[in-house]
Design a protein around this motif. Structure first.
Motif, PDB file in Angstrom:
ATOM      1  N   PRO A 200       0.798  -1.227   0.000  1.00 36.48           N
ATOM      2  CA  PRO A 200       0.000   0.000   0.000  1.00 36.48           C
ATOM      3  C   PRO A 200       0.831   1.277   0.000  1.00 36.48           C
ATOM      4  N   TYR A 201       2.111   1.158   0.264  1.00 37.64           N
ATOM      5  CA  TYR A 201       3.043   2.288   0.258  1.00 37.64           C
ATOM      6  C   TYR A 201       4.434   1.701   0.071  1.00 37.64           C
ATOM      7  N   ASP A 202       5.377   2.546  -0.315  1.00 36.91           N
ATOM      8  CA  ASP A 202       6.743   2.054  -0.496  1.00 36.91           C
ATOM      9  C   ASP A 202       7.261   1.461   0.817  1.00 36.91           C
ATOM     10  N   TYR A 240      -7.536  -2.253   0.086  1.00 40.95           N
ATOM     11  CA  TYR A 240      -7.630  -2.536   1.527  1.00 40.95           C
ATOM     12  C   TYR A 240      -6.257  -2.986   1.993  1.00 40.95           C
ATOM     13  N   CYS A 241      -5.891  -2.577   3.193  1.00 40.52           N
ATOM     14  CA  CYS A 241      -4.498  -2.811   3.572  1.00 40.52           C
ATOM     15  C   CYS A 241      -4.315  -2.849   5.084  1.00 40.52           C
ATOM     16  N   VAL A 242      -3.146  -3.314   5.465  1.00 42.43           N
ATOM     17  CA  VAL A 242      -2.635  -3.174   6.831  1.00 42.43           C
ATOM     18  C   VAL A 242      -1.323  -2.409   6.748  1.00 42.43           C
ATOM     19  N   ASP A 243      -0.954  -1.794   7.876  1.00 39.36           N
ATOM     20  CA  ASP A 243       0.231  -0.926   7.963  1.00 39.36           C
ATOM     21  C   ASP A 243       0.921  -1.268   9.274  1.00 39.36           C
ATOM     22  N   ARG A 331      -7.302   2.067   1.902  1.00 36.81           N
ATOM     23  CA  ARG A 331      -6.144   2.936   1.728  1.00 36.81           C
ATOM     24  C   ARG A 331      -5.434   3.083   3.078  1.00 36.81           C
ATOM     25  N   VAL A 332      -4.145   3.370   2.995  1.00 37.80           N
ATOM     26  CA  VAL A 332      -3.316   3.379   4.197  1.00 37.80           C
ATOM     27  C   VAL A 332      -3.663   4.548   5.119  1.00 37.80           C
ATOM     28  N   ASN A 408      -2.333  -2.490  14.113  1.00 38.66           N
ATOM     29  CA  ASN A 408      -3.623  -2.004  13.626  1.00 38.66           C
ATOM     30  C   ASN A 408      -4.713  -2.554  14.521  1.00 38.66           C
ATOM     31  N   ILE A 409      -5.442  -1.671  15.195  1.00 38.32           N
ATOM     32  CA  ILE A 409      -6.438  -2.132  16.154  1.00 38.32           C
ATOM     33  C   ILE A 409      -7.845  -1.736  15.706  1.00 38.32           C
ATOM     34  N   LEU A 410      -8.767  -2.654  15.941  1.00 42.12           N
ATOM     35  CA  LEU A 410     -10.190  -2.413  15.699  1.00 42.12           C
ATOM     36  C   LEU A 410     -10.835  -2.049  17.029  1.00 42.12           C
TER      37      LEU A 410
END
Length: 429
Positions: A200-202, A240-243, A331-332, A408-410
């Motif tokens: 999702p990003y470099d 859709y992504c994780v970071d 998106r991030v 990443n928390i929900l």
């Protein structure tokens, strides 16, 4: 297809209930997917098309040059461009062309609008200059999108599992002599094999002093003995992504300074995670991270003086110059917070989101502490904090670079669920 027609219809119902309070019966909203962007000098080549996330969220489709219309009387209507016959030769059959509601040819949009004589038409999505009521409509859309539905959560959990495989490979691969670039290849190769579409990003990889570069792109630098390797890498399927960020020791032997800095950031991370629940303002969580890091730097002898004075002067901004986290998912940066037209700073950082957390918000928690050359050698900063920072002591820590920890928390009814908990994380060295 990751989202069913039922998923799409439920999203539209939630949004329509908000838009109906803002719209008159003779007003309409258009949400544009966007158009391809030509590459400079690329003749007929374009950059890979990314639909506006609001359009994708409302339709589940990723085709360019489409529009979805909403009116209180007409409901949701979809307009698509005709598909040239030769397109199938080059691109094959596109499953993302399915219309989930009443569909029309895009060429009919003009006559449809003229026939219905809407008093106002508000344009959202891939358009510029959103103001007035359009701004309010976009805000309602963003706030609705921030609350993740079960299908989105399922997909993000799947992404987290794919990323976990990638980080496990990094854990196996990191050793003195490997290059930052080789670590990138190890990670990205694994997640692509496991089903990711892209990143999702470099991918950010910094070893040694490079770990203090917030967006460090991987280089041919060889990892050395007794270094930290910071990896900030995500995983993406249809936007859709994780970071995620993790720290890896380059070798089994790590210095007490490395260990102390890591444990300080880990403490801030744990405490901020515990604070994050519905009804809590994100700025308060960020401010707590700044306080924990200030206390730690004071204990290390890097800061000097009275804790309350150091907090008041926001000295920690030299070592923790960014916000604690951001919304993530579609998106991030997900929706961001464009309705916050006059953002404030907290401990020197302008928060990407300054909101009250709600159930099913998805947000990153990423405290960090760094020895950033550009800040530490800035004459203005050195003068401003001459009495607050032990500059001679700072010299003893510069070689470490920096530490960041990101999950990443929900947000859940009672607290939160760490969706990236499975990604390897050292609790101590």
């Amino acid at each position: 297809m990751y989202f069913s027609n039922q998923d799409i219809q439920l999203r539209r119902q939630k949004l329509a209930s908000k838009w109906d309070s803002l719209l008159k019966p003779d007003e309409a909203v258009l949400v544009y997917s966007g158009e391809p962007l030509a590459k400079p000098g690329g003749l007929d080549q374009t950059y890979p098309f990314l639909p506006h996330p609001a359009y994708y969220w409302l339709t589940g489709r990723r085709r360019e040059e489409e529009v979805i219309l909403y009116n209180k009387n007409e409901g949701w209507l979809e307009f698509q461009k005709a598909i040239p016959a030769e397109e199938a030769v080059w691109e094959g059959a596109r499953k993302d062309l399915l219309v989930s509601g009443p569909g029309y040819n895009l060429l009919e949009l003009g006559s449809f609008l003229e026939k219905n004589k809407f008093s106002q038409i508000y344009k959202l999505g891939q358009v510029a200059g959103v103001a007035g009521k359009a701004f309010d409509l976009r805000t309602a859309l963003d706030q609705t999108r921030r609350v993740k539905d079960s299908s989105e959560i399922k997909l993000i959990k799947h992404l987290a599992q794919i990323a976990t495989y990638g980080y496990q490979k990094i854990q196996e691969a990191v050793h003195p002599g490997i290059t930052e670039k080789e670590i990138q290849i190890v990670y990205e190769g694994e997640i692509l094999r496991r089903g990711a579409h892209t990143v999702p990003y470099d991918t950010i990889i910094g070893s040694g002093t490079n770990s203090a570069i917030l967006h460090a792109l991987p280089t041919q630098k060889n990892v050395q003995e007794n270094e930290f390797v910071l990896v900030d890498a995500g995983c993406d399927i249809y936007d859709y992504c994780v970071d995620i960020t993790r720290m890896f020791p380059s070798s089994g032997k790590i210095s007490s300074q490395h260990r102390a800095l890591y444990q300080l950031v880990l403490k801030a991370h744990h405490e901020c995670m515990a604070m994050s629940k519905p009804g809590v303002f994100w700025r308060d969580v960020h401010n707590h991270a700044a306080k924990v890091i200030t206390e730690g730097l004071l204990q290390f002898g890097i800061l000097k003086g009275n804790l309350s004075t150091l907090l008041e002067k926001e000295v920690v901004s030299v070592f923790f110059p960014h916000g604690l986290g951001h919304l993530v998912g579609l998106r991030v940066r997900d929706t961001g917070q464009e309705e916050n037209v006059n953002p404030k700073t907290y401990f020197g950082a302008r928060l990407r989101v300054d909101i009250e957390l709600e159930e099913n918000h998805l947000i990153t928690v990423e405290p960090g502490c760094y020895f950033i050359q550009a800040l530490l050698e800035n004459p203005t900063i050195k003068s401003k904090y001459s009495d607050d920072i032990a500059w001679n002591e700072v010299e003893k820590w510069k070689h470490i670079g920096g530490v960041r920890m990101e999950d990443n928390i929900l947000i859940t009814r009672e607290g939160n669920d760490n969706l990236t908990i499975g990604v390897p994380k050292s609790t101590e060295f």
